[in-house]
Design a protein around this motif. Structure first.
Motif, PDB file in Angstrom:
ATOM      1  N   GLU A   1      -7.370 -24.824  22.001  1.00 33.94           N
ATOM      2  CA  GLU A   1      -8.068 -24.848  23.281  1.00 33.94           C
ATOM      3  C   GLU A   1      -9.571 -25.065  23.081  1.00 33.94           C
ATOM      4  O   GLU A   1     -10.182 -25.951  23.676  1.00 33.94           O
ATOM      5  CB  GLU A   1      -7.871 -23.525  24.038  1.00 33.94           C
ATOM      6  N   GLY A   2     -10.162 -24.207  22.261  1.00 39.50           N
ATOM      7  CA  GLY A   2     -11.600 -24.286  22.041  1.00 39.50           C
ATOM      8  C   GLY A   2     -12.021 -25.542  21.322  1.00 39.50           C
ATOM      9  O   GLY A   2     -13.051 -26.149  21.641  1.00 39.50           O
ATOM     10  N   LEU A   3     -11.228 -25.963  20.338  1.00 42.61           N
ATOM     11  CA  LEU A   3     -11.591 -27.147  19.570  1.00 42.61           C
ATOM     12  C   LEU A   3     -11.498 -28.409  20.428  1.00 42.61           C
ATOM     13  O   LEU A   3     -12.300 -29.335  20.283  1.00 42.61           O
ATOM     14  CB  LEU A   3     -10.698 -27.260  18.334  1.00 42.61           C
ATOM     15  N   THR A   4     -10.541 -28.437  21.347  1.00 42.64           N
ATOM     16  CA  THR A   4     -10.435 -29.574  22.263  1.00 42.64           C
ATOM     17  C   THR A   4     -11.708 -29.719  23.089  1.00 42.64           C
ATOM     18  O   THR A   4     -12.277 -30.820  23.206  1.00 42.64           O
ATOM     19  CB  THR A   4      -9.220 -29.398  23.197  1.00 42.64           C
ATOM     20  N   LEU A   5     -12.174 -28.627  23.654  1.00 46.49           N
ATOM     21  CA  LEU A   5     -13.412 -28.658  24.434  1.00 46.49           C
ATOM     22  C   LEU A   5     -14.597 -29.035  23.553  1.00 46.49           C
ATOM     23  O   LEU A   5     -15.467 -29.809  23.961  1.00 46.49           O
ATOM     24  CB  LEU A   5     -13.652 -27.297  25.084  1.00 46.49           C
ATOM     25  N   ALA A   6     -14.620 -28.505  22.334  1.00 43.76           N
ATOM     26  CA  ALA A   6     -15.730 -28.789  21.427  1.00 43.76           C
ATOM     27  C   ALA A   6     -15.803 -30.274  21.088  1.00 43.76           C
ATOM     28  O   ALA A   6     -16.883 -30.875  21.099  1.00 43.76           O
ATOM     29  CB  ALA A   6     -15.583 -27.966  20.149  1.00 43.76           C
ATOM     30  N   ARG A   7     -14.661 -30.880  20.784  1.00 44.46           N
ATOM     31  CA  ARG A   7     -14.645 -32.300  20.428  1.00 44.46           C
ATOM     32  C   ARG A   7     -15.204 -33.160  21.560  1.00 44.46           C
ATOM     33  O   ARG A   7     -15.931 -34.122  21.319  1.00 44.46           O
ATOM     34  CB  ARG A   7     -13.219 -32.751  20.109  1.00 44.46           C
ATOM     35  N   LEU A   8     -14.879 -32.790  22.788  1.00 41.55           N
ATOM     36  CA  LEU A   8     -15.364 -33.563  23.924  1.00 41.55           C
ATOM     37  C   LEU A   8     -16.855 -33.349  24.176  1.00 41.55           C
ATOM     38  O   LEU A   8     -17.484 -34.123  24.894  1.00 41.55           O
ATOM     39  CB  LEU A   8     -14.565 -33.204  25.177  1.00 41.55           C
ATOM     40  N   GLN A   9     -17.415 -32.311  23.571  1.00 37.38           N
ATOM     41  CA  GLN A   9     -18.850 -32.064  23.665  1.00 37.38           C
ATOM     42  C   GLN A   9     -19.595 -32.620  22.452  1.00 37.38           C
ATOM     43  O   GLN A   9     -20.799 -32.399  22.305  1.00 37.38           O
ATOM     44  CB  GLN A   9     -19.117 -30.556  23.778  1.00 37.38           C
ATOM     45  N   GLY A  10     -18.885 -33.322  21.592  1.00 40.31           N
ATOM     46  CA  GLY A  10     -19.517 -33.933  20.432  1.00 40.31           C
ATOM     47  C   GLY A  10     -19.680 -33.011  19.247  1.00 40.31           C
ATOM     48  O   GLY A  10     -20.390 -33.339  18.287  1.00 40.31           O
ATOM     49  N   VAL A  11     -19.040 -31.846  19.258  1.00 39.98           N
ATOM     50  CA  VAL A  11     -19.118 -30.912  18.130  1.00 39.98           C
ATOM     51  C   VAL A  11     -18.144 -31.379  17.044  1.00 39.98           C
ATOM     52  O   VAL A  11     -16.950 -31.514  17.306  1.00 39.98           O
ATOM     53  CB  VAL A  11     -18.783 -29.482  18.574  1.00 39.98           C
ATOM     54  N   PRO A  12     -18.621 -31.625  15.824  1.00 40.34           N
ATOM     55  CA  PRO A  12     -17.791 -32.264  14.784  1.00 40.34           C
ATOM     56  C   PRO A  12     -16.885 -31.305  14.021  1.00 40.34           C
ATOM     57  O   PRO A  12     -16.912 -31.222  12.806  1.00 40.34           O
ATOM     58  CB  PRO A  12     -18.842 -32.884  13.865  1.00 40.34           C
ATOM     59  N   LEU A  13     -16.048 -30.581  14.749  1.00 45.19           N
ATOM     60  CA  LEU A  13     -15.055 -29.706  14.140  1.00 45.19           C
ATOM     61  C   LEU A  13     -13.729 -30.444  14.018  1.00 45.19           C
ATOM     62  O   LEU A  13     -13.382 -31.249  14.872  1.00 45.19           O
ATOM     63  CB  LEU A  13     -14.851 -28.457  14.993  1.00 45.19           C
ATOM     64  N   VAL A  14     -12.980 -30.111  12.959  1.00 42.79           N
ATOM     65  CA  VAL A  14     -11.675 -30.726  12.724  1.00 42.79           C
ATOM     66  C   VAL A  14     -10.684 -29.626  12.345  1.00 42.79           C
ATOM     67  O   VAL A  14     -10.987 -28.765  11.512  1.00 42.79           O
ATOM     68  CB  VAL A  14     -11.739 -31.774  11.597  1.00 42.79           C
ATOM     69  N   SER A  15      -9.515 -29.660  12.942  1.00 44.51           N
ATOM     70  CA  SER A  15      -8.446 -28.734  12.559  1.00 44.51           C
ATOM     71  C   SER A  15      -7.732 -29.280  11.324  1.00 44.51           C
ATOM     72  O   SER A  15      -7.301 -30.432  11.313  1.00 44.51           O
ATOM     73  CB  SER A  15      -7.443 -28.578  13.699  1.00 44.51           C
ATOM     74  N   ILE A  16      -7.621 -28.458  10.285  1.00 45.51           N
ATOM     75  CA  ILE A  16      -7.005 -28.912   9.041  1.00 45.51           C
ATOM     76  C   ILE A  16      -5.650 -28.264   8.763  1.00 45.51           C
ATOM     77  O   ILE A  16      -4.954 -28.656   7.829  1.00 45.51           O
ATOM     78  CB  ILE A  16      -7.949 -28.692   7.836  1.00 45.51           C
ATOM     79  N   ALA A  17      -5.260 -27.289   9.599  1.00 42.74           N
ATOM     80  CA  ALA A  17      -3.936 -26.672   9.441  1.00 42.74           C
ATOM     81  C   ALA A  17      -3.627 -25.813  10.656  1.00 42.74           C
ATOM     82  O   ALA A  17      -4.511 -25.140  11.198  1.00 42.74           O
ATOM     83  CB  ALA A  17      -3.866 -25.811   8.178  1.00 42.74           C
ATOM     84  N   ALA A  18      -2.381 -25.845  11.082  1.00 40.05           N
ATOM     85  CA  ALA A  18      -1.908 -24.940  12.126  1.00 40.05           C
ATOM     86  C   ALA A  18      -1.418 -23.667  11.458  1.00 40.05           C
ATOM     87  O   ALA A  18      -0.488 -23.706  10.642  1.00 40.05           O
ATOM     88  CB  ALA A  18      -0.775 -25.582  12.921  1.00 40.05           C
ATOM     89  N   ILE A  19      -2.025 -22.550  11.772  1.00 35.21           N
ATOM     90  CA  ILE A  19      -1.626 -21.293  11.139  1.00 35.21           C
ATOM     91  C   ILE A  19      -0.252 -20.864  11.638  1.00 35.21           C
ATOM     92  O   ILE A  19       0.578 -20.378  10.866  1.00 35.21           O
ATOM     93  CB  ILE A  19      -2.690 -20.213  11.385  1.00 35.21           C
ATOM     94  N   ILE A  20      -0.008 -21.043  12.927  1.00 36.02           N
ATOM     95  CA  ILE A  20       1.293 -20.742  13.529  1.00 36.02           C
ATOM     96  C   ILE A  20       1.791 -22.013  14.200  1.00 36.02           C
ATOM     97  O   ILE A  20       1.038 -22.703  14.884  1.00 36.02           O
ATOM     98  CB  ILE A  20       1.186 -19.590  14.545  1.00 36.02           C
TER      99      ILE A  20
END
Length: 349
Positions: A112-131
């Motif tokens: 949820e948070g990373l989706t919003l961040a990406r659309l704001q130009g924040v360069p975060l990347v998910s590298i693994a799903a914990i669950i």
């Protein structure tokens, strides 16, 4: 653990755009480690190789979502990969901010948070799903008689005032003929689930693996309506492991080494839930050991679930959730799902 606590920390990442390109040296010492190793080889020294210091920021206080990290550290999996890993709590800034700024090389967040961040130009990347599947949902004490999303009508929901809450509620109420406008929505601030349902509300959004298990141990049974059971687009990844685009670009070998060891940690927790629970309790003695053990037994099979390997992510999971948010106008533009995550650094199946 209430969902709001994780989400509110994750959303702070949108406030740090001004420092998105900045970074510390955390996790950037791979070259120094290599030089030290070459020096040892040249001199014939048997001195131990210098480990690369790496900081990992949690999304909240330690719990069984994080067990694989503690196992990998305790059993020496990180050290085997040349890493000296420090696991830290996020503080007021939040893990997304720490990772984006370079204060931490890796962090725990949520789709949820990373989706919003990406659309704001924040360069975060998910590298693994914990669950692998969403274990969160709306929970109510059994005496409130909430057996279906339609039963939310006439009841009081306690949350934190995000549009995503009402949207998620509507997504699971609509298919069963419920009307979200008939639900009273209030903010409960920092009150926990157990306090709030005795005082102000009928139901809340929780992670079953922690708060639901705690309710069982307290002898306070609840009815749990999982989001994924009513709305496929809400079967998203929460939590996830993240890093920055900069870390991936400049230190891909470090990312690969970190995930190799972390994967071993979570696989150990899958195969040995009791021993893994003991490891977490030893590392964080303030936790209720009974709750940790019960939670770990429930959660361990769900880390990998039906995926071919721990951590695997699917484009459609990211796309479906992003499209849903965009259709509701919770996003200003469509999500580029392919850039939001990567499986490239996970160990081979």
């Amino acid at each position: 653990m209430q969902v709001k606590k994780v989400l509110m920390l994750g959303l702070t990442c949108m406030l740090i755009l001004a420092i998105a390109g900045c970074g510390s040296n955390n996790g950037n010492t791979a070259g120094n480690k290599g030089n030290a190793a070459e020096s040892n080889a040249a001199t014939g020294s048997n001195a131990p190789k210098e480990l690369t210091k790496v900081k990992v920021a949690l999304d909240w206080t330690p719990n069984t979502n994080h067990t694989g990290l503690y196992v990998a550290k305790d059993l020496g999996y990180y050290a085997e990969e040349g890493l000296d890993v420090e696991i830290v709590q996020p503080g007021a800034a939040g893990s997304d901010t720490m990772v984006t700024s370079g204060e931490a090389a890796f962090g725990i967040s949520a789709q949820e948070g990373l989706t919003l961040a990406r659309l704001q130009g924040v360069p975060l990347v998910s590298i693994a799903a914990i669950i692998q599947h969403n274990t969160s949902g709306f929970a109510a004490p059994v005496d409130r008689k909430i057996k279906s999303p339609k039963d939310f009508e006439g009841k009081t929901y306690g949350g934190w005032g995000s549009p995503a809450e009402e949207a998620a509620m509507k997504a699971i109420m609509d298919p069963v003929g419920g009307d979200v406008k008939k639900v009273k929505l209030i903010s409960i601030g920092e009150a926990d689930y157990f306090t709030a349902v005795k005082r102000d509300i009928d139901f809340a959004w929780i992670f079953y693996a922690w708060t639901g298990i705690e309710a069982e141990l307290r002898g306070e049974p609840l009815d749990m309506l999982y989001l994924k059971d009513y709305a496929p687009q809400l079967d998203y990844y929460t939590p996830v492991l993240t890093t920055s685009e900069k870390q991936i670009s400049e230190n891909p070998d470090l990312v690969k080494a970190f995930l190799k060891a972390t994967s071993k940690g979570y696989q150990y927790a899958i195969d040995h839930p009791e021993e893994a629970a003991a490891t977490l309790s030893k590392a964080v003695p303030d936790l209720d050991a009974e709750l940790v053990l019960a939670s770990q037994k429930w959660l361990s099979p769900k880390y990998k679930d039906d995926a071919p390997r721990w951590g695997e992510q699917k484009t459609e999971v990211w796309q479906n959730y992003g499209d849903w948010m965009y259709d509701l106008k919770l996003l200003d533009k469509p999500l580029d799902a392919a850039s939001a995550f990567t499986n490239d650094f996970l160990p081979a199946e």
